[in-house]
Scaffold this motif. Structure first.
Motif, mmCIF file in Angstrom:
data_model
loop_
_atom_site.group_PDB
_atom_site.id
_atom_site.type_symbol
_atom_site.label_atom_id
_atom_site.label_comp_id
_atom_site.label_asym_id
_atom_site.label_seq_id
_atom_site.Cartn_x
_atom_site.Cartn_y
_atom_site.Cartn_z
ATOM 1 N N THR A 60 66.881 53.877 13.171
ATOM 2 C CA THR A 60 67.727 55.041 12.985
ATOM 3 C C THR A 60 66.899 56.132 12.324
ATOM 4 N N ARG A 112 66.554 61.305 17.760
ATOM 5 C CA ARG A 112 66.951 60.230 18.669
ATOM 6 C C ARG A 112 66.243 60.309 20.016
ATOM 7 N N ARG A 136 63.750 57.485 21.568
ATOM 8 C CA ARG A 136 64.007 56.894 22.892
ATOM 9 C C ARG A 136 62.827 57.128 23.834
ATOM 10 N N TRP A 184 67.516 54.015 19.520
ATOM 11 C CA TRP A 184 68.048 54.736 18.369
ATOM 12 C C TRP A 184 69.503 54.354 18.171
ATOM 13 N N ASP A 227 72.965 55.018 15.375
ATOM 14 C CA ASP A 227 73.515 55.840 14.302
ATOM 15 C C ASP A 227 74.122 54.918 13.253
#
Length: 180
Positions: free
Chosen positions: A124, A130, A134, A140, A142
């Protein structure tokens, strides 16, 4: 355990440095401020200048072998400067290659992306990273904090200053486990 706290010369988020530093000290560890240049670093409170802190060691003059773990405090500018410094990136990559635990919060995973150590791992960060995570082959999520043990060593990541309590608890537990 000696713990490297790696920051750029400026741009580290002060609360992410000071709270993690205090947590490490309170747990009996020896925090060491490592930066890209000697002298002092300039911390920030978001975009405003905050305090200055003395550098203990320069990244090009030390190695991962000298430490049991690594903490990468965030901030908007600091991690961006770090990922442009070849010696800092190599330092982070070496920690991961040796299987030593690495903790990164907020924007700090940018340096992990640059070190090419997120592929196949779950982590995270601040939400704006993000896509970078990726694109680097990571997953990723949250979440307040993640601990990923895929690959050599463990990556402990967190999103933001509001998550510092959980982040400190997680990285301290992983660093203690690595000492055993």
């Amino acid at each position: 355990m000696r713990i490297a706290f790696l920051t750029a010369r400026e741009g580290v988020e002060q609360v992410e440095l000071t709270r993690t530093w205090r947590a490490a000290t309170d747990a009996g560890h020896e925090p060491v401020l490592v930066s890209t240049q000697p002298g002092e670093i300039q911390a920030f409170d978001h975009l405003d200048k905050a305090d200055r802190f003395p550098v203990d060691e320069v990244v090009g003059d030390t190695s991962a072998d000298a430490f049991g773990g690594l903490v990468l405090p965030g901030g908007v500018a600091g991690p961006d400067f770090l990922r442009m410094d070849d010696k800092a990136v190599a330092f982070v990559r070496d920690f991961c290659a040796q299987g030593r635990p690495v903790a990164a919060i907020c924007h700090a995973p940018w340096t992990l992306v640059e070190a090419d150590v997120v592929r196949g791992r779950v982590l995270t960060s601040w939400p704006s990273l993000r896509t970078d995570i990726r694109n680097a082959g990571g997953t990723w999520v949250d979440e307040q904090v993640t601990v990923c043990d895929r690959g050599p060593g463990k990556l402990i990541t967190s999103r933001r200053p509001r998550d510092l309590k959980a982040f400190c608890e997680a990285f301290l537990a992983e660093f203690a486990a690595a000492e055993r």
